[in-house]
Enzyme design. Structure first.
Site, mmCIF file in Angstrom:
data_model
loop_
_atom_site.group_PDB
_atom_site.id
_atom_site.type_symbol
_atom_site.label_atom_id
_atom_site.label_comp_id
_atom_site.label_asym_id
_atom_site.label_seq_id
_atom_site.Cartn_x
_atom_site.Cartn_y
_atom_site.Cartn_z
ATOM 1 N N CYS A 109 0.836 -1.209 0.000
ATOM 2 C CA CYS A 109 0.000 0.000 0.000
ATOM 3 C C CYS A 109 0.871 1.260 0.000
ATOM 4 O O CYS A 109 1.833 1.363 0.761
ATOM 5 C CB CYS A 109 -0.910 -0.010 1.224
ATOM 6 S SG CYS A 109 -2.030 1.395 1.274
ATOM 7 N N CYS B 145 0.365 5.045 6.885
ATOM 8 C CA CYS B 145 -0.246 4.830 8.207
ATOM 9 C C CYS B 145 0.790 4.156 9.124
ATOM 10 O O CYS B 145 1.213 3.028 8.845
ATOM 11 C CB CYS B 145 -1.498 3.972 8.089
ATOM 12 S SG CYS B 145 -2.595 4.518 6.753
ATOM 13 N N CYS C 263 0.685 0.378 10.239
ATOM 14 C CA CYS C 263 0.222 -0.674 9.334
ATOM 15 C C CYS C 263 1.314 -1.549 8.715
ATOM 16 O O CYS C 263 2.278 -1.055 8.110
ATOM 17 C CB CYS C 263 -0.631 -0.073 8.224
ATOM 18 S SG CYS C 263 -1.441 -1.349 7.226
ATOM 19 N N CYS D 210 -15.956 -9.274 5.894
ATOM 20 C CA CYS D 210 -15.356 -7.975 5.588
ATOM 21 C C CYS D 210 -14.155 -8.184 4.669
ATOM 22 O O CYS D 210 -13.217 -8.892 5.019
ATOM 23 C CB CYS D 210 -14.921 -7.293 6.883
ATOM 24 S SG CYS D 210 -14.100 -5.719 6.585
ATOM 25 N N CYS E 36 -19.130 -6.418 3.952
ATOM 26 C CA CYS E 36 -18.518 -5.112 4.209
ATOM 27 C C CYS E 36 -17.248 -5.060 3.371
ATOM 28 O O CYS E 36 -16.579 -6.074 3.203
ATOM 29 C CB CYS E 36 -18.183 -5.003 5.699
ATOM 30 S SG CYS E 36 -17.310 -3.483 6.135
ATOM 31 N N CYS F 199 -19.308 1.907 8.481
ATOM 32 C CA CYS F 199 -18.541 1.318 9.574
ATOM 33 C C CYS F 199 -17.321 2.204 9.771
ATOM 34 O O CYS F 199 -16.504 2.341 8.853
ATOM 35 C CB CYS F 199 -18.124 -0.104 9.197
ATOM 36 S SG CYS F 199 -16.967 -0.858 10.358
ATOM 37 N N ARG G 136 -17.682 -2.941 17.732
ATOM 38 C CA ARG G 136 -16.935 -4.185 17.444
ATOM 39 C C ARG G 136 -15.577 -4.196 18.136
ATOM 40 O O ARG G 136 -14.762 -3.296 17.935
ATOM 41 C CB ARG G 136 -16.736 -4.338 15.934
ATOM 42 C CG ARG G 136 -18.057 -4.296 15.177
ATOM 43 C CD ARG G 136 -17.894 -4.636 13.702
ATOM 44 N NE ARG G 136 -19.082 -4.235 12.961
ATOM 45 C CZ ARG G 136 -20.199 -4.954 12.830
ATOM 46 N NH1 ARG G 136 -20.274 -6.163 13.360
ATOM 47 N NH2 ARG G 136 -21.238 -4.490 12.156
HETATM 48 N N1 SAM Z 1 -6.647 0.396 3.191
HETATM 49 C C1 SAM Z 1 -7.921 0.571 3.749
HETATM 50 C C2 SAM Z 1 -7.983 1.708 4.719
HETATM 51 O O1 SAM Z 1 -7.008 2.046 5.346
HETATM 52 O O2 SAM Z 1 -9.072 2.263 4.877
HETATM 53 C C3 SAM Z 1 -8.500 -0.652 4.417
HETATM 54 C C4 SAM Z 1 -7.659 -1.598 5.238
HETATM 55 S S1 SAM Z 1 -6.979 -0.998 6.761
HETATM 56 C C5 SAM Z 1 -5.961 -2.349 7.223
HETATM 57 C C6 SAM Z 1 -8.364 -0.995 7.900
HETATM 58 C C7 SAM Z 1 -8.136 -0.565 9.330
HETATM 59 O O3 SAM Z 1 -7.440 -1.562 10.036
HETATM 60 C C8 SAM Z 1 -7.329 0.683 9.582
HETATM 61 O O4 SAM Z 1 -8.080 1.846 9.412
HETATM 62 C C9 SAM Z 1 -6.936 0.520 11.042
HETATM 63 O O5 SAM Z 1 -7.915 1.096 11.875
HETATM 64 C C10 SAM Z 1 -6.909 -0.997 11.229
HETATM 65 N N2 SAM Z 1 -5.531 -1.466 11.420
HETATM 66 C C11 SAM Z 1 -4.583 -1.588 10.473
HETATM 67 N N3 SAM Z 1 -3.416 -2.002 11.021
HETATM 68 C C12 SAM Z 1 -3.635 -2.149 12.346
HETATM 69 C C13 SAM Z 1 -2.811 -2.537 13.457
HETATM 70 N N4 SAM Z 1 -1.522 -2.841 13.300
HETATM 71 N N5 SAM Z 1 -3.371 -2.588 14.675
HETATM 72 C C14 SAM Z 1 -4.681 -2.263 14.846
HETATM 73 N N6 SAM Z 1 -5.485 -1.881 13.850
HETATM 74 C C15 SAM Z 1 -4.988 -1.813 12.610
HETATM 75 C C1 DTB Z 2 -11.132 -2.591 11.474
HETATM 76 O O1 DTB Z 2 -11.405 -1.563 12.098
HETATM 77 N N1 DTB Z 2 -10.333 -3.540 11.908
HETATM 78 C C2 DTB Z 2 -10.178 -4.591 10.935
HETATM 79 C C3 DTB Z 2 -11.184 -4.151 9.836
HETATM 80 N N2 DTB Z 2 -11.618 -2.875 10.292
HETATM 81 C C4 DTB Z 2 -10.725 -4.074 8.437
HETATM 82 C C5 DTB Z 2 -8.763 -4.708 10.452
HETATM 83 C C6 DTB Z 2 -7.769 -4.933 11.537
HETATM 84 C C7 DTB Z 2 -6.440 -5.096 10.882
HETATM 85 C C8 DTB Z 2 -5.402 -5.560 11.813
HETATM 86 C C9 DTB Z 2 -4.034 -5.506 11.223
HETATM 87 C C10 DTB Z 2 -3.615 -6.687 10.385
HETATM 88 O O2 DTB Z 2 -4.268 -7.746 10.366
HETATM 89 O O3 DTB Z 2 -2.571 -6.546 9.740
HETATM 90 FE FE1 SF4 Z 3 -2.810 1.202 3.383
HETATM 91 FE FE2 SF4 Z 3 -2.630 0.070 5.776
HETATM 92 FE FE3 SF4 Z 3 -3.104 2.670 5.611
HETATM 93 FE FE4 SF4 Z 3 -5.026 0.924 4.856
HETATM 94 S S1 SF4 Z 3 -4.221 1.194 6.921
HETATM 95 S S2 SF4 Z 3 -4.384 2.780 3.757
HETATM 96 S S3 SF4 Z 3 -3.734 -0.727 4.038
HETATM 97 S S4 SF4 Z 3 -1.230 1.621 4.924
#
Ligand code: SAM
Ligand code: DTB
Ligand code: SF4
Length: 335
Positions: free
Chosen positions: A54, A58, A61, A98, A130, A190, A262
């Site tokens: 990506c 963030c 992430c 989801c 979702c 959501c 959730r």
């Molecule tokens: N790329 C899309 C976005 O950012 O909207 C969708 C996928 S992203 C992984 C969805 C959500 O997962 C993020 O907004 C964040 O709240 C959560 N998330 C991602 N990495 C995480 C982590 N290491 N620990 C907890 N929550 C995480």
């Molecule tokens: C949300 O708030 N939590 C879920 C879902 N929406 C997409 C994702 C959590 C991702 C956790 C980080 C990972 O698995 O790498």
């Molecule tokens: Fe990309 Fe992760 Fe940010 Fe979603 S949360 S926009 S997957 S870097």
């Protein structure tokens, strides 16, 4: 529905968050019972349809290409793979799927067409679908609605003030714009956030302030606990104290009584007793996974058998798809 407010002040939210703990849990549990069947938990399954690579930054992430993590970029999954994961989930009683893609935004290309096909097929199985695909235009939201999409996930993650400390490649208003684009359709919203990013209590209050003043409220509010991913800037953040998680859930429950709250990422770190407190405080949904991961291997998730056993032990059952209960509170009898 009566009793739902969209004019919360930050001072009120801070006062709720700081209420003595057991009193806060009691108040949240009471509100929960007015709006929901407290014996039901919605169990969801995440499918990472497009993992890694990506372009966004963030800081939490594992899927950002800016950081060196153990997650490698993969191609979009085949529809058949997605459908078979969904079938297995449905057979265990899971009612919501989801689908997540590590995209900054949706592009109008063949991959989007493929995602629309996945949405159609999984929706046809009677499941709530979702998607979380990054930023969307109003036209793309409309196409997802036409494919049968039930919900779109787009988290605010933290407060407006703290956002640029965590993410610089997009703004808080970009996030709110996408939510607004989804709101122009019948797809439900959501949106929630993450605890453990180094935010202050005021930042937690600030995020809830923005969410709770959206009208209508997001139908679904995920509360994630940071999963500290090696290689990311937040790898060394300390664990979030359980009582902070419980306070956040309880405050979200009181502010947005009709929404699903959730208990999302980070649940694998919690004991059954800790999870029970989260349910008491108003969480009414979890993610469960046969492959023991949330979206990626960096973030563990309890499996179907473990969760079934826990729900049985707590006297809770799995909510079927499309059965969100919205009880109208009974008016007090006067005289
Ligand atoms: N790329 C899309 C976005 O950012 O909207 C969708 C996928 S992203 C992984 C969805 C959500 O997962 C993020 O907004 C964040 O709240 C959560 N998330 C991602 N990495 C995480 C982590 N290491 N620990 C907890 N929550 C995480
Ligand atoms: C949300 O708030 N939590 C879920 C879902 N929406 C997409 C994702 C959590 C991702 C956790 C980080 C990972 O698995 O790498
Ligand atoms: Fe990309 Fe992760 Fe940010 Fe979603 S949360 S926009 S997957 S870097």
């Amino acid at each position: 529905m009566s009793g739902i407010r969209y004019d919360w002040q930050e001072s009120e939210i801070r006062a709720i968050y700081n209420t003595p703990l057991l009193e806060l849990i009691y108040q949240a549990a009471s509100v929960h019972r007015q709006y929901h069947d407290a014996t039901k938990i919605q169990v969801c399954k995440l499918i990472s349809i497009k993992t890694g690579g990506c372009p966004e930054d963030c800081s939490y992430c594992a899927q950002s290409s800016r950081y060196k993590t153990e997650v490698k970029a993969e191609a979009l999954l085949e529809k058949e793979t997605v459908v078979s994961i969904a079938q297995k989930a449905k057979a265990t009683g899971i009612s919501r799927i989801c689908m997540g893609a590590a995209w900054r935004e949706v592009r109008d290309n063949s991959q989007f067409e493929d995602v629309l096909d996945m949405v159609k097929d999984v929706t046809a199985m009677g499941l709530e679908v979702c998607c979380t695909l990054g930023m969307l235009t109003a036209g793309q939201a409309q196409r997802l609605e036409d494919a049968g999409l039930y919900a779109y996930n787009h988290n605010l993650d933290t407060s407006r003030d703290y956002y640029s400390t965590i993410i610089t490649s997009r703004t808080y208003d970009d996030r709110l714009n996408t939510i607004e684009n989804v709101r122009q359709t019948n797809v439900t919203v959501c949106s929630g956030g993450i605890l453990g990013l180094g935010e202050s209590v005021d930042d937690r209050v600030g995020m809830l302030y923005t969410l709770a003043n959206l009208s209508p409220h997001p139908e679904s509010v995920p509360i994630n606990i940071l999963s500290q991913v090696p290689g990311t800037p937040l790898a060394d953040q300390p664990d979030v104290p359980i009582w902070d998680v419980v306070r956040m859930i309880a405050t979200a429950r009181i502010l947005m009584p009709g929404s699903d709250v959730r208990l999302s990422a980070g649940r694998a770190k919690l004991s059954q007793v800790e999870q029970a407190f989260c349910f008491m405080a108003g969480a009414n949904s979890i993610f469960s996974s046969d492959d023991n991961k949330m979206l990626t291997v960096t973030t563990p998730c309890p499996d179907y058998d473990t969760d079934r056993e826990m729900l049985n032990l707590l006297g809770l059952s799995m909510r079927p798809a499309h059965q969100k209960q919205q009880t109208v509170p009974t008016p007090a009898v006067v005289g």
